[in-house]
Each structure stands twice: as structure tokens, then as C-alpha cells.
Design a protein around this motif. Sequence first.
Motif, PDB file in Angstrom:
ATOM      1  N   ALA A  15       0.782  -1.268   0.032  1.00 32.71           N
ATOM      2  CA  ALA A  15      -0.065   0.085   0.145  1.00 32.71           C
ATOM      3  C   ALA A  15       0.802   1.323   0.134  1.00 32.71           C
ATOM      4  CB  ALA A  15      -0.967   0.113   0.901  1.00 32.71           C
ATOM      5  N   GLU A  16       1.937   1.372   0.699  1.00 34.06           N
ATOM      6  CA  GLU A  16       2.815   2.295   0.765  1.00 34.06           C
ATOM      7  C   GLU A  16       3.478   2.660  -0.366  1.00 34.06           C
ATOM      8  OE1 GLU A  16       5.386   1.445   3.997  1.00 34.06           O
ATOM      9  OE2 GLU A  16       4.026   1.976   5.570  1.00 34.06           O
ATOM     10  N   ARG A  17       4.134   1.479  -1.211  1.00 34.67           N
ATOM     11  CA  ARG A  17       4.430   1.719  -2.501  1.00 34.67           C
ATOM     12  C   ARG A  17       3.673   2.325  -3.471  1.00 34.67           C
ATOM     13  NH1 ARG A  17       7.299  -3.961  -3.906  1.00 34.67           N
ATOM     14  NH2 ARG A  17       8.228  -2.641  -5.707  1.00 34.67           N
ATOM     15  N   LEU A  18       2.513   1.735  -3.643  1.00 38.59           N
ATOM     16  CA  LEU A  18       1.440   2.186  -4.407  1.00 38.59           C
ATOM     17  C   LEU A  18       1.033   3.765  -4.268  1.00 38.59           C
ATOM     18  CD1 LEU A  18      -0.952  -0.995  -4.493  1.00 38.59           C
ATOM     19  CD2 LEU A  18       0.345  -0.045  -6.247  1.00 38.59           C
ATOM     20  N   LYS A  19       1.213   4.061  -2.889  1.00 38.54           N
ATOM     21  CA  LYS A  19       0.847   5.353  -2.405  1.00 38.54           C
ATOM     22  C   LYS A  19       1.973   6.505  -3.053  1.00 38.54           C
ATOM     23  CE  LYS A  19      -1.711   8.759  -0.667  1.00 38.54           C
ATOM     24  NZ  LYS A  19      -3.140   9.191  -1.198  1.00 38.54           N
ATOM     25  N   ALA A  20       2.990   5.943  -2.860  1.00 37.64           N
ATOM     26  CA  ALA A  20       4.307   6.708  -3.311  1.00 37.64           C
ATOM     27  C   ALA A  20       4.451   6.834  -4.570  1.00 37.64           C
ATOM     28  CB  ALA A  20       5.543   5.932  -2.511  1.00 37.64           C
ATOM     29  N   THR A  21       4.316   5.814  -5.542  1.00 35.44           N
ATOM     30  CA  THR A  21       4.645   5.632  -6.899  1.00 35.44           C
ATOM     31  C   THR A  21       3.360   6.045  -7.777  1.00 35.44           C
ATOM     32  OG1 THR A  21       4.208   3.317  -7.078  1.00 35.44           O
ATOM     33  CG2 THR A  21       6.370   4.114  -6.402  1.00 35.44           C
ATOM     34  N   ARG A  22       2.192   5.615  -7.417  1.00 32.53           N
ATOM     35  CA  ARG A  22       0.940   5.891  -8.483  1.00 32.53           C
ATOM     36  C   ARG A  22      -0.178   6.618  -7.770  1.00 32.53           C
ATOM     37  NH1 ARG A  22       0.842   3.393 -13.552  1.00 32.53           N
ATOM     38  NH2 ARG A  22       1.588   1.195 -13.524  1.00 32.53           N
ATOM     39  N   GLU A 118       2.742  14.199 -16.587  1.00 30.20           N
ATOM     40  CA  GLU A 118       3.905  14.200 -17.957  1.00 30.20           C
ATOM     41  C   GLU A 118       4.846  15.281 -17.605  1.00 30.20           C
ATOM     42  OE1 GLU A 118       0.830  16.978 -20.503  1.00 30.20           O
ATOM     43  OE2 GLU A 118       1.070  14.728 -21.140  1.00 30.20           O
ATOM     44  N   SER A 119       4.490  16.436 -16.883  1.00 34.47           N
ATOM     45  CA  SER A 119       5.567  17.417 -16.634  1.00 34.47           C
ATOM     46  C   SER A 119       6.939  16.779 -15.916  1.00 34.47           C
ATOM     47  CB  SER A 119       5.045  18.606 -16.042  1.00 34.47           C
ATOM     48  OG  SER A 119       4.846  18.240 -14.743  1.00 34.47           O
ATOM     49  N   GLU A 120       6.736  15.599 -15.407  1.00 33.41           N
ATOM     50  CA  GLU A 120       7.907  14.969 -14.612  1.00 33.41           C
ATOM     51  C   GLU A 120       8.649  13.969 -15.630  1.00 33.41           C
ATOM     52  OE1 GLU A 120       7.887  15.572 -10.235  1.00 33.41           O
ATOM     53  OE2 GLU A 120       5.713  15.679 -10.603  1.00 33.41           O
ATOM     54  N   ASN A 121       8.091  13.773 -16.713  1.00 29.07           N
ATOM     55  CA  ASN A 121       9.018  12.868 -17.515  1.00 29.07           C
ATOM     56  C   ASN A 121      10.172  13.098 -17.984  1.00 29.07           C
ATOM     57  OD1 ASN A 121       6.533  11.180 -17.650  1.00 29.07           O
ATOM     58  ND2 ASN A 121       5.774  12.156 -19.441  1.00 29.07           N
ATOM     59  N   GLY A 327       3.687   8.866 -12.432  1.00 25.82           N
ATOM     60  CA  GLY A 327       2.323   9.535 -12.424  1.00 25.82           C
ATOM     61  C   GLY A 327       1.880   9.470 -13.910  1.00 25.82           C
ATOM     62  N   ASP A 328       2.644   9.195 -14.912  1.00 31.85           N
ATOM     63  CA  ASP A 328       2.181   9.101 -16.450  1.00 31.85           C
ATOM     64  C   ASP A 328       2.261   7.736 -17.157  1.00 31.85           C
ATOM     65  OD1 ASP A 328       1.363  10.582 -18.559  1.00 31.85           O
ATOM     66  OD2 ASP A 328       3.079  10.836 -19.432  1.00 31.85           O
ATOM     67  N   MET A 329       2.409   6.779 -16.277  1.00 32.45           N
ATOM     68  CA  MET A 329       2.545   5.393 -16.662  1.00 32.45           C
ATOM     69  C   MET A 329       1.514   4.724 -17.078  1.00 32.45           C
ATOM     70  SD  MET A 329       5.827   3.882 -15.006  1.00 32.45           S
ATOM     71  CE  MET A 329       5.325   2.375 -15.077  1.00 32.45           C
ATOM     72  N   GLY A 330       0.965   3.864 -17.826  1.00 36.48           N
ATOM     73  CA  GLY A 330      -0.235   3.217 -17.944  1.00 36.48           C
ATOM     74  C   GLY A 330      -0.422   2.027 -16.782  1.00 36.48           C
ATOM     75  N   PHE A 331      -1.649   1.940 -16.666  1.00 36.39           N
ATOM     76  CA  PHE A 331      -1.932   0.909 -15.434  1.00 36.39           C
ATOM     77  C   PHE A 331      -1.441  -0.128 -15.344  1.00 36.39           C
ATOM     78  CE2 PHE A 331      -5.025  -2.260 -14.151  1.00 36.39           C
ATOM     79  CZ  PHE A 331      -5.604  -1.855 -12.687  1.00 36.39           C
ATOM     80  N   ALA A 332      -0.844  -1.058 -16.329  1.00 39.90           N
ATOM     81  CA  ALA A 332      -0.404  -2.296 -16.353  1.00 39.90           C
ATOM     82  C   ALA A 332       1.372  -2.313 -16.424  1.00 39.90           C
ATOM     83  CB  ALA A 332      -0.833  -3.100 -17.432  1.00 39.90           C
ATOM     84  N   ALA A 333       1.858  -1.247 -16.705  1.00 39.59           N
ATOM     85  CA  ALA A 333       3.336  -1.027 -17.037  1.00 39.59           C
ATOM     86  C   ALA A 333       3.975  -1.131 -15.781  1.00 39.59           C
ATOM     87  CB  ALA A 333       3.700   0.256 -17.976  1.00 39.59           C
ATOM     88  N   ILE A 334       5.265  -1.511 -15.915  1.00 39.56           N
ATOM     89  CA  ILE A 334       6.323  -1.312 -14.766  1.00 39.56           C
ATOM     90  C   ILE A 334       7.426  -0.266 -15.463  1.00 39.56           C
ATOM     91  CG2 ILE A 334       6.120  -3.465 -13.677  1.00 39.56           C
ATOM     92  CD1 ILE A 334       8.312  -4.470 -14.955  1.00 39.56           C
ATOM     93  N   ARG A 350       4.701  15.250 -30.197  1.00 40.03           N
ATOM     94  CA  ARG A 350       3.521  14.910 -29.892  1.00 40.03           C
ATOM     95  C   ARG A 350       3.802  13.313 -29.921  1.00 40.03           C
ATOM     96  NH1 ARG A 350      -1.485  17.346 -30.161  1.00 40.03           N
ATOM     97  NH2 ARG A 350      -1.968  15.517 -28.710  1.00 40.03           N
ATOM     98  N   GLU A 351       3.184  12.615 -28.862  1.00 41.10           N
ATOM     99  CA  GLU A 351       3.304  11.225 -28.730  1.00 41.10           C
ATOM    100  C   GLU A 351       2.847  10.450 -29.793  1.00 41.10           C
ATOM    101  OE1 GLU A 351       0.990   7.365 -26.546  1.00 41.10           O
ATOM    102  OE2 GLU A 351       1.091   9.528 -25.635  1.00 41.10           O
ATOM    103  N   ILE A 352       3.698   9.329 -30.485  1.00 44.86           N
ATOM    104  CA  ILE A 352       3.416   8.861 -31.943  1.00 44.86           C
ATOM    105  C   ILE A 352       3.712   7.153 -31.249  1.00 44.86           C
ATOM    106  CG2 ILE A 352       5.971   8.602 -32.669  1.00 44.86           C
ATOM    107  CD1 ILE A 352       4.288   8.873 -35.225  1.00 44.86           C
ATOM    108  N   SER A 353       4.224   6.870 -30.181  1.00 43.37           N
ATOM    109  CA  SER A 353       4.638   5.287 -29.661  1.00 43.37           C
ATOM    110  C   SER A 353       4.552   5.346 -28.267  1.00 43.37           C
ATOM    111  CB  SER A 353       5.592   4.720 -30.413  1.00 43.37           C
ATOM    112  OG  SER A 353       5.851   3.462 -30.203  1.00 43.37           O
ATOM    113  N   SER A 354       4.118   4.402 -27.521  1.00 40.92           N
ATOM    114  CA  SER A 354       4.344   4.123 -26.200  1.00 40.92           C
ATOM    115  C   SER A 354       4.691   2.690 -26.064  1.00 40.92           C
ATOM    116  CB  SER A 354       3.105   4.475 -25.478  1.00 40.92           C
ATOM    117  OG  SER A 354       3.284   4.584 -24.231  1.00 40.92           O
ATOM    118  N   ILE A 355       5.963   2.321 -25.594  1.00 41.80           N
ATOM    119  CA  ILE A 355       6.650   0.936 -25.412  1.00 41.80           C
ATOM    120  C   ILE A 355       6.706   0.688 -24.096  1.00 41.80           C
ATOM    121  CG2 ILE A 355       8.234  -0.539 -26.121  1.00 41.80           C
ATOM    122  CD1 ILE A 355       8.134   2.901 -27.807  1.00 41.80           C
ATOM    123  N   SER A 356       5.742  -0.312 -23.737  1.00 39.87           N
ATOM    124  CA  SER A 356       5.668  -0.657 -22.132  1.00 39.87           C
ATOM    125  C   SER A 356       5.995  -2.220 -21.921  1.00 39.87           C
ATOM    126  CB  SER A 356       4.341  -0.606 -21.607  1.00 39.87           C
ATOM    127  OG  SER A 356       4.132   0.643 -21.828  1.00 39.87           O
TER     128      SER A 356
END
Length: 426
Positions: A15-22, A118-121, A327-334, A350-356
Motif C-alpha cells: 500500500a505504501e509503495r502504491l501510494k508513493a509511486t502511483r 507528464e511534466s516530470e517525464n 504518474g504518467d505510466m499506464g495501468f499495467a506497466a512497470i 506529440r506522442e506517436i508510440s508508447s512502449i511498455s
Amino acid sequence: MLDPQLLRNSLVETAERLKATRSFTLDVAAIESLEAERKQIQTRTQELQNLRNTRSKSIGQAKAKGEDVAALMAEVASYADELKASETRLIDVQAKIEHIALNIPNIPHESVAIGADESENVELKIFGTPRVFDFAVKDHVALGERHNWLDAEAGAKLSGSRFTVLRGQLARLHRALAQFMLDLHTDEHGYVEMNTPLIVNAESMLGTTQLPKFEEDLFSTMVGDSKRYLIPTSEVSLTNMVRDEIVDDAKMPMLMTAHTSCFRAEAGSYGRDVRGYIRQHQFEKVELVAIARPEESFAVHDAMTRHAETVLEKLGLPYRRLLLCTGDMGFAAIKTHDLEVWLPGQNTYREISSISNCGDFQARRMQARWRNPATGKPELVHTLNGSGVAVGRCLVAVMENYQNADGSITVPEVLRRYMNGMEVIA
């Protein structure tokens, strides 16, 4: 989904990791309550099963001796009623736990920067220098409408907003891009080309995490009592090829590609890119999917990123590579790399590809495994996916970067063999 052991044995830390990262709040109290109830019911269920089995065996022995078994049979019957009720309660509690688990995002890899949006990518790379024009730059909408190549009105008449008709030479250029990408990925990068269904069942959407969390973003269809979904990306159909399978180690990593139409309702995103061809309900992508051994998945992720970059480099399109923050990653990605292409008409990338890399998150839902030769046992694979690349957005990038003062568009050299040698569309 996450390893259930994290929720059972390391709940507070998870729970702490999810709170801190997501910035995701896990209801620890609810999970603890359900887990306690599950353990209690499961223990009683096992006790009842043992009692039933023991007494049933005693009935057989008593019958063999010619003894009266009425009392034993009545006892077994009473156990049966309680056991049925206990099993029903256990299924209900397990379903509640699973519902919570299915809505928990993946935990980002430690190499990913923690950030809110996304401002912190993190920018990792820039390729190419944006072209300097000696005339007033037009965006793709102005270029497309000028020759009636890009017809949003026709799309709206046929289907509604955010559908577009491509005509003539622009439609051919769009087709050429897809063919070029497929040939590149199959001939040079070693992917196996696939042709997969555009409509899939709920099990497939569940396996790649579109369900249950993102159902409002999906188009669905009903035929009789059967509900199916239009794919938002061929990641769904390609990745689910290994659902409930044990992949031979000799086939790893599996590399698959497909060119498909994709469909996204994008609920809640109205107002963004309404004008033009950037954000459509129906669009096309050449998708890249890999099924990898756990120890090689990050190397495969880097390779897939390069494969997508090669498309843009051969087309001569300036781009940049980003490492997405948590904070900008997809739900399933690490871990996720985004490629953003330069659009002169917007004067921005502008985004043209996202590789996860999704780790074993999707594989656990799908029970997608490989047989580890070191142990001889089935283990969860790692799944990866990315655009190689989005065809429509690539078309926009070619139009804007290769435009001429008279409104014509120079055809990139690598595409001319797909355009019957045409050098300019005008």
C-alpha cells in the motif's frame, strides 16, 4: 494483477509503495477484513470436507459389516448442507478480493522516476533537427482539407464526430506507411506478422487489463446474449495468444506484429484534439508485442523501443524519447518509453508510440507461462507491447514535415516503392 502474496503477506508495504509511486490508495482495512473472513471460511470449509469424507468412508465400512448407518448418513447430510453454504460464502469473498485486486495498478520498476504527471517525464534522447521553413507552415488539417484528402464532414455523416474519411493519394500514403512498417518489423526486426480478430471476448480484455477498469473507454457489441469488444489496440489479441498456454523456452522471446484498425471511445477526453486526425475513435496502428523470459524483458523493452525509433529515423522525422514517470505510466506497466514526433503545425512534439514492459502483471491474469529449463516448472512470462508506430499520427507527421509551399507533400524516399514511384502528392 499483482502477486496475491503481496496483498496477503506484505499488504502495508505494498500500500505504501502504491501510494508513493502511483498516488493510489489501497483500502488496507477492507482487504484485511476480507482476508480474515476468507481464512476463517476456508478453514471451516476444509474441516467440513474432511468430516464428510471421513464419515462417508465410515458409512462404507459400517455397511460392509452389516451395521445400521442411518445416524452416520444423517450426519453426512448435515455436513453437506453446511459445506454447500460455506463454499458459496468462500466464492463470494474470493470474488470481492479479486475485484479489488483487478483494479490495483502495477508497481513501477525502481528505475522509473517518481512524478505526478507528464511534466516530470525524463527526456532521454532527441533525434533530428526540426526543419526550418521559408514559408508559412500549415497544419495537417489545412493540408488535407485543401485537396479534400482529409474529410471530417464525410466521417461525421457516416459515423459521428472523430471519424474521418481519407481520399485519393493521402489514403494511399496512409496505406504505404503501414506496409513500410510491417515490412521493416518482419524483415529486419524478426517479428512474426499476425492477422487477428478486431472483436474479442471479455476474457481477452480482462487478460490485458482493459477490463474491468477501463470499460467506459471501449466500444462493445451485442449479438444475442453475447457481448464482445472492439479492440483498442491489437496488443489485446496478440498478447492473449498465449493466454492459458505454457510456451516452449525455445520460442522465447516471441515477437509478434499486426496492422489493425483500433477503436477507442475515450470517455472523458472530449475537447482534446477534436480538430484533425490526432485523436480519432477509429485509427490504425502497427503493434509490436513480445512475450519474454523475466530475466530478458528489460533488454527486450530497449530493443522494441529501438525498433519503433527506426521507423521514424528511416522516414526522416525528428523525435524524442521519454522515460515516463510513475504518474504518467499506464495501468499495467512497470516501465514505459514514449516516442514523440515533431509536428511543425503545432510547433511541438506529440506522442506517436508508447512502449511498455508489463512484467508478469498481465501474464498472471492470463495464466501465460513458459517452462523454465533450469527448474522444469512453468513460470509466468513477461509481456511487452508498443506501437510500431501509430499509422494515423505518422501520416500527420509526414504531411507536416514534408509539406511544400504550394500545399503538395513530398513522399519520403522509403515510401516511394509503395507509391508506385510517386515522389510528390499534390
